[in-house]
Design a protein around this motif. Structure first.
Motif, PDB file in Angstrom:
ATOM      1  N   PHE A 157     -16.140   6.365 -56.009  1.00 28.01           N
ATOM      2  CA  PHE A 157     -16.804   5.203 -56.338  1.00 28.01           C
ATOM      3  C   PHE A 157     -16.608   3.844 -54.965  1.00 28.01           C
ATOM      4  O   PHE A 157     -15.288   4.749 -54.463  1.00 28.01           O
ATOM      5  CB  PHE A 157     -16.759   4.441 -57.310  1.00 28.01           C
ATOM      6  N   TYR A 158     -17.876   3.506 -54.974  1.00 30.56           N
ATOM      7  CA  TYR A 158     -18.012   2.738 -53.668  1.00 30.56           C
ATOM      8  C   TYR A 158     -18.323   1.517 -53.768  1.00 30.56           C
ATOM      9  O   TYR A 158     -19.136   0.782 -54.787  1.00 30.56           O
ATOM     10  CB  TYR A 158     -18.746   3.103 -52.494  1.00 30.56           C
ATOM     11  N   TYR A 159     -18.039   0.383 -53.037  1.00 25.33           N
ATOM     12  CA  TYR A 159     -18.696  -0.891 -53.019  1.00 25.33           C
ATOM     13  C   TYR A 159     -18.256  -1.399 -51.706  1.00 25.33           C
ATOM     14  O   TYR A 159     -17.764  -0.688 -50.457  1.00 25.33           O
ATOM     15  CB  TYR A 159     -17.909  -2.113 -53.717  1.00 25.33           C
ATOM     16  N   SER A 160     -19.119  -2.264 -51.082  1.00 26.88           N
ATOM     17  CA  SER A 160     -18.899  -3.073 -50.319  1.00 26.88           C
ATOM     18  C   SER A 160     -18.682  -4.917 -50.395  1.00 26.88           C
ATOM     19  O   SER A 160     -19.308  -5.429 -51.258  1.00 26.88           O
ATOM     20  CB  SER A 160     -20.607  -2.900 -49.491  1.00 26.88           C
ATOM     21  N   SER A 161     -18.255  -5.615 -49.193  1.00 25.37           N
ATOM     22  CA  SER A 161     -18.388  -6.941 -49.606  1.00 25.37           C
ATOM     23  C   SER A 161     -18.787  -7.967 -49.075  1.00 25.37           C
ATOM     24  O   SER A 161     -19.099  -9.161 -48.903  1.00 25.37           O
ATOM     25  CB  SER A 161     -16.428  -7.089 -49.492  1.00 25.37           C
ATOM     26  N   ASP A 162     -19.761  -7.411 -48.146  1.00 23.19           N
ATOM     27  CA  ASP A 162     -20.623  -8.188 -46.879  1.00 23.19           C
ATOM     28  C   ASP A 162     -21.826  -6.941 -47.287  1.00 23.19           C
ATOM     29  O   ASP A 162     -22.923  -7.314 -46.553  1.00 23.19           O
ATOM     30  CB  ASP A 162     -20.319  -7.517 -45.902  1.00 23.19           C
ATOM     31  N   PHE A 163     -23.256  -6.887 -47.209  1.00 23.81           N
ATOM     32  CA  PHE A 163     -23.797  -5.140 -47.785  1.00 23.81           C
ATOM     33  C   PHE A 163     -24.340  -5.246 -49.433  1.00 23.81           C
ATOM     34  O   PHE A 163     -23.259  -5.415 -49.816  1.00 23.81           O
ATOM     35  CB  PHE A 163     -24.310  -5.874 -47.061  1.00 23.81           C
ATOM     36  N   ASP A 164     -25.896  -5.679 -49.291  1.00 26.10           N
ATOM     37  CA  ASP A 164     -25.647  -4.913 -50.264  1.00 26.10           C
ATOM     38  C   ASP A 164     -26.084  -3.359 -50.358  1.00 26.10           C
ATOM     39  O   ASP A 164     -27.026  -2.481 -49.870  1.00 26.10           O
ATOM     40  CB  ASP A 164     -27.476  -5.049 -50.702  1.00 26.10           C
ATOM     41  N   LEU A 165     -24.830  -2.372 -51.408  1.00 22.59           N
ATOM     42  CA  LEU A 165     -25.109  -1.475 -51.127  1.00 22.59           C
ATOM     43  C   LEU A 165     -26.233   0.115 -51.611  1.00 22.59           C
ATOM     44  O   LEU A 165     -26.253   0.943 -51.024  1.00 22.59           O
ATOM     45  CB  LEU A 165     -23.490  -0.802 -51.934  1.00 22.59           C
ATOM     46  N   THR A 166     -26.612  -1.046 -53.206  1.00 24.89           N
ATOM     47  CA  THR A 166     -27.795   0.039 -53.284  1.00 24.89           C
ATOM     48  C   THR A 166     -28.829   0.017 -52.571  1.00 24.89           C
ATOM     49  O   THR A 166     -29.931   0.914 -53.077  1.00 24.89           O
ATOM     50  CB  THR A 166     -28.089  -0.794 -54.807  1.00 24.89           C
ATOM     51  N   SER A 167     -29.301  -0.368 -51.644  1.00 22.74           N
ATOM     52  CA  SER A 167     -30.401  -0.407 -50.992  1.00 22.74           C
ATOM     53  C   SER A 167     -29.958   0.329 -49.643  1.00 22.74           C
ATOM     54  O   SER A 167     -28.950   0.514 -49.083  1.00 22.74           O
ATOM     55  CB  SER A 167     -31.243  -2.007 -50.577  1.00 22.74           C
ATOM     56  N   THR A 168     -31.510   1.143 -48.925  1.00 12.94           N
ATOM     57  CA  THR A 168     -31.535   1.449 -48.318  1.00 12.94           C
ATOM     58  C   THR A 168     -31.651   0.311 -46.686  1.00 12.94           C
ATOM     59  O   THR A 168     -32.057  -0.575 -47.314  1.00 12.94           O
ATOM     60  CB  THR A 168     -32.754   2.513 -47.776  1.00 12.94           C
TER      61      THR A 168
END
Length: 1106
Positions: A157-168
């Protein structure tokens, strides 16, 4: 971010504290009478200073990196947070991806787990004491969220605090790295169930406060997949290579628990993979997808070589197949299918059906919208090894050039080209072969980009270059991770992916992985699947944690009273049959006397047939089950059902050795049927063989759930106890998606060769049958084992059987109506039965058919079922009206003349910003700021407060945009969410630079400057708070050194305190109180039951249960 706890006066509060704000969750008291079977908590968004003097203590010594949502487990509400992470990828400057390696869940409404450290097994860590020989964990309770913690901390599992990780990258662009939940792709947000109500809460806020929630880290989007970056060089140009993969959760599951497609068009193991290259000159990205063959198919994991079983007819599959590809085309553009299945019997059937659907589709145009390339991976690589996979490139070259890639001029800040199509690759598991082919395509397209932009010489040998080697390593790591998620082992062929060659050690490793997969699939995947279902909210009776809101309570109660306005009742005719065919495969047998006992005067909407002994019960046939017999009966029954003008489609077939269940639906009713699933349980030879056991299907017809169980129980007149054990084993072990069991359904049918006998001597039974006295059937039924079992409540509790008026169906001499005249002379008995459970079911007929093709007679039953349909559009419209009515009725209660001080401590909000808490046109009261003597205060806020509660939450996730448009609202002066670019519409190429071309289409680009270019450093987004040791220090740390005297009081949306079951008290800063008294709601008025249509046939009058 930190997490704090306060427990005062039987109320618990958990606060997530960022740099400037705190998000508080609190238990609700006094709402039980209105909120039965609900998990409720309150929520507040306040400034950090407001936590003073409320008794908060630091709940965890760990720094909190993100909030992942709320979950209810057995009445306990838990707050989930990320407590451990590692930075693994940085696709572009300012974008970082973190891998989650630790999460914690803190209980809001129970103090048992407060300040308790948990060990790796999920038990509390105790002080060292002498326990003697006793197990120190004896009597201890495992943490309710232990399995969830283990799942979320497994490194996938991953996440990002500074951009939308679900989009290309092509979709999100470079201009705005918004973290707005509005732009997230729900398909890849694995914590969507946990965040459901939080997102509803955010949707009701003004744009400025949405920005606070988004950027303060209160809302974290978690994906599952892979992310990794490497820094390398192309000649002297420094680049960063990144692979990001996102697995869809819509049909999530382990290898054999999730295959093929579902009724919504979602496929198993659907993964979107993007390779990104960034330099100070250009940026490049290529996206590919993989996913299971999009038809309805399954495999039995218990077999050494599990056979593929296609479970739905082509006609019934076609609409769902089309929906899947239409969705892909809308999102990505033209889809090029790369099918890697072999010519093995298992895979050949899938490929054949795949081609058939593409050819017969009326909504897809082959070689225009959809392209198909079939590449037999095993055959092509059999002689030359895996290097032969490059043979696929010449076949795909034209499509690769047509689809292109995304490229961006970093210096001039302009898009040069966009990807205009997608490659969808599949093999059987969409793992090993798929990964190698995707890697090959990626390497070729990346080289094309480097050639087009003159970053390498066109004929240069690059296999030994560092960037080429590292891209291979990225794909190998990626393949291992996706394989771990789906099968529990690393990918096969990863040795070749990593090194470009296959060694003996690599081949040995692949053999070991294959054995490990077999073990994991059979003994571990069931538990893993249940944990996945818990995370996604799919377990039976699992409920979402709701944020308490008086308007929601009002609307929920009103909707229940008005249910007849958005629900409708209808009827569905069902034909159920059971037949022990004794291995019969007579192609000339006419089934009409069984399936149409009164001709074409009764044409059911649904037909469910259970067959037993479709193969002979010999040791050889049981161990090597011939599944072609299932196809024989599919065709035989289909031909019989379709002999009249009505068309019936096969929606499901489920076979286990000698047991088979078929589910047909009238063609004009198929749209009413959803979520068709199957399950099996072996009970023969203590659960090892399928000669005895059950096959089951379940589905939703409208909003009513059905389950059919075809069982073959233990034989023998005296083996009643064994049959009880078989029943219990089937009830316990038959399980469907989302852990649904048989008894979780509205309507249940149990049919089959149940093997219950008549407890009378053989001669007496035959004498009674020959005599045919006035009540001879009742006389035999008094001694029927099944009738006694049901009446005594031993098993089949709550089940009924229609009045039985036909003679025993077992056992006959073959081809005659004469009971067994062999040496064994078995006692005639009603072994073949159909029983049911459900208040919505009404029997119409129950009898046996006079077929003479087996030693059993087939049995049939006809039912009329009341079914419910919910119109979600009308329900949503009614929800809007109820909200508006509530607002009008409470508008006077919402007015106040008191003044409240609101001083801004958030540097992102500009001075004199007008903040509308509820975005509607109701009368408002403007609070004038009373500025405290504070020279450091930057600005003040004029708060326009609308007391009427916020709009209700969305009826479902797909209705979000419609629910937000309850009324026309004043547009915000600040546009925080950029418009989202979709691949289906944004396919044009920059007019300044043509798309990437091969040698004959060289783009007109400026010559590349020679020299080393350093990459931009990644920006840090928030200070490190690890050294804070107490709450006072934490609260003293305000952003931009704002003084304590500049205390803000921003309470949004749901700052609600419950005094009693009758009063709801909404407090503002100046202690003004507005009370609303809940009125008693009259009891529900049941909708009128529809009148049953009269069949006007004497033999089919409704029968009463015995």
């Amino acid at each position: 971010m930190h997490i704090l706890l306060s427990r005062r006066r039987d109320q618990g509060k958990i606060a997530l504290v960022s740099e400037s704000f705190a998000l508080i969750f609190k238990t609700m008291q006094g709402t039980e009478s209105q909120s039965e079977k609900k998990a409720l908590c309150g929520i507040e968004l306040v400034t950090k200073n407001e936590l003073r003097d409320q008794g908060f203590r630091k709940l965890s010594p760990h720094h909190i990196h993100g909030f992942i949502g709320l979950i209810d487990i057995e009445g306990l509400i838990f707050v989930g947070v990320i407590t451990g992470r590692s930075k693994v990828a940085h696709p572009t400057p300012g974008e970082t991806v973190d891998k989650i390696f630790a999460v914690d869940f803190f209980c809001l409404n129970d103090s048992t787990w407060d300040f308790v450290e948990i060990d790796t097994a999920g038990y509390p860590i105790l002080d060292e004491v002498d326990t003697g020989t006793r197990d120190p964990k004896e009597g201890l309770q495992k943490h309710p969220c232990h399995e969830l913690r283990k799942l979320l901390s497994n490194g996938s599992f991953y996440y990002s605090s500074d951009f939308d990780l679900t989009s290309t990258l092509q979709n999100r662009g470079f201009t705005n790295h918004s973290l707005s939940v509005d732009s997230f792709e729900d398909e890849y947000m694995w914590n969507s169930f946990l965040m459901q109500e939080i997102i509803n809460y955010r949707d009701r806020l003004d744009d400025n406060y949405k920005q606070i929630l988004d950027e303060e880290g209160f809302l974290t989007t978690v994906i599952r997949g892979f992310a990794e970056s490497f820094t390398t060089y192309v000649k002297r140009l420094k680049i960063t290579l990144t692979v990001i993969s996102k697995q869809s959760w819509k049909r999530a599951g382990t290898r054999f628990n999730a295959r093929g497609i579902d009724d919504e068009g979602n496929v198993a193991n659907f993964v979107e993979t993007e390779l990104i290259m960034y330099s100070d000159e250009y940026c490049y990205a290529l996206t590919q997808v993989r996913g299971s063959v999009p038809i309805f198919w399954e495999q039995d994991p218990s077999l050494i070589n599990p056979k593929v079983q296609i479970t739905r007819s082509a006609e019934a599959t076609q609409p769902v197949f089309d929906e899947h590809f239409i969705r892909l085309i809308d999102k990505y553009g033209p889809v090029h299918i790369v099918n890697l299945l072999s010519t093995k019997s298992n895979e050949l059937d899938l490929s054949k059906r795949y081609r058939e659907h593409l050819r017969k589709s009326e909504k897809l145009t082959l070689n225009k919208d959809v392209f198909l390339t079939e590449f037999n991976f095993h055959r092509e690589t059999a002689q030359e090894g895996f290097l032969a996979v490059k043979k696929i490139i010449p076949i795909l070259r034209d499509s690769i050039l047509d689809s292109g890639y995304f490229s961006y001029d970093v210096k001039n800040k302009e898009v040069l080209s966009k990807q205009q199509g997608i490659f969808r690759t599949n093999c059987l598991d969409c793992l090993d072969r798929t990964n190698l082919v995707q890697q090959t395509i990626s390497l070729f397209v990346f080289r094309t980009f480097l050639n087009d932009f003159e970053l390498i010489n066109r004929n240069a040998y690059i296999e030994d270059e560092d960037f080429y080697i590292k891209e291979n390593v990225l794909w190998a790591d990626h393949g291992d991770q996706i394989s771990q998620i789906y099968t529990g082992t690393n990918a096969l062929k990863s040795s070749f992916s990593r090194k470009g060659k296959m060694s003996f050690a690599g081949a040995l490793s692949d053999a070991t992985k294959s054995v490990s997969r077999m073990y994991i699939n059979n003994f571990m995947d069931k538990g893993k699947q249940q944990n996945i279902d818990m995370l996604l909210g799919r377990l039976p009776n699992q409920i979402v944690v709701q944020l308490f809101n008086p308007v929601n309570e009002y609307i929920d109660l009103k909707l229940k009273n008005l249910s007849n306005e958005y629900t409708s009742s209808s009827t569905a005719n069902i034909f159920v049959g059971t037949f022990n065919v004794n291995g019969m495969s007579n192609r000339r047998a006419d089934l009409s006397e069984w399936l149409f006992p009164i001709g074409n005067k009764f044409k059911p909407d649904m037909v469910v047939l259970g067959l037993q002994e479709v193969i002979e019960l010999t040791a050889g046939s049981i161990l090597n089950a011939d599944y072609t017999k299932g196809s024989f009966w599919e065709k035989k029954v289909g031909e019989c059902l379709n002999q009249y003008d009505e068309k019936y489609l096969l929606l499901r077939v489920e076979q286990m050795s000698s047991l088979l269940i078929l589910f047909f639906v009238k063609s004009d009713k198929t749209n009413n049927v959803k979520q068709v699933e199957g399950s099996t349980k072996k009970t023969g030879f203590k659960g090892m063989t399928g000669n005895k056991g059950a096959v089951a299907i379940r589905f939703e017809y409208g909003n009513t759930s059905f389950c059919f169980v075809n069982a073959h129980l233990s034989a023998g007149a005296s083996h009643v106890e064994e049959r009880r054990k078989d029943y219990q084993s089937i009830i316990k072990n038959i399980s469907f998606a989302r852990s649904k069991k048989i008894l979780h359904h509205d309507s249940i049918f149990w049919l089959g060769d149940l093997n219950y006998r008549i407890d009378l001597p053989n001669e007496e039974v035959r004498m009674i049958l020959n005599g045919k006295g006035k009540h001879y059937i009742d006389e035999l039924l008094e001694n029927d084992q099944l009738t006694r079992e049901i009446n005594d409540g031993v098993i089949f509790q709550g089940f009924c059987e229609p009045t039985l008026q036909f003679e025993p169906t077992y056992k006959f001499d073959f081809g005659t109506d004469i009971y067994d005249s062999s040496e064994k002379a078995r006692t005639p008995s009603w072994t073949d039965r159909i029983i049911y459970k459900g208040n919505n079911l009404f029997p119409l007929a129950y009898s046996a058919a006079p077929l003479r093709v087996s030693d059993h007679k087939p049995v049939y039953a006809a039912y009329r079922a009341n079914v419910i349909f919910v119109n979600e559009v009308i329900k949503l419209d009614l929800t809007r009206k109820l909200y508006i009515d509530y607002k009008k009725n409470h508008i006077e209660e919402g007015s106040t003349n008191s003044e409240t001080t609101m001083v801004d401590s958030n540097p992102r909000l500009e001075a004199s910003t007008k903040v509308t808490l509820f975005n509607d046109n109701a009368d408002t009261t403007t609070f004038k700021p009373k500025l405290m003597p504070n020279p450091t205060a930057k600005s003040s806020l004029t708060i326009t407060q609308n007391i009427p509660p916020p709009p209700p939450p969305r009826a479902n996730s797909s209705m979000k945009s419609r629910l937000l448009d309850i009324e026309d609202s004043t547009p915000s002066t600040t546009n925080l969410t950029p418009s989202k670019i979709t691949l289906s519409t944004a396919v044009s190429i920059s007019s300044k630079t043509p798309p990437p071309l091969p040698k004959s289409r060289k783009p007109d680009l400026p010559p590349r400057a020679i020299g080393s270019v350093s990459s931009t450093k990644l920006q840090e987004t928030r200070p490190d708070l690890q050294d804070i040791t107490n709450v006072k220090d934490l609260l003293d740390m305000d952003s931009d050194s704002t003084s304590d005297e500049t205390k803000t009081d921003i309470q949004l949306g749901e700052n609600i305190i419950i005094d009693s079951k009758e009063d709801l008290e909404i407090e503002s800063k100046n202690d003004s109180k507005i009370r609303s008294t809940n009125k008693k709601i009259p009891p529900l008025i049941p909708a009128k039951k529809p009148q049953l249509e009269s069949l006007k046939i004497d033999s089919w009058k409704p029968l009463h249960p015995q």
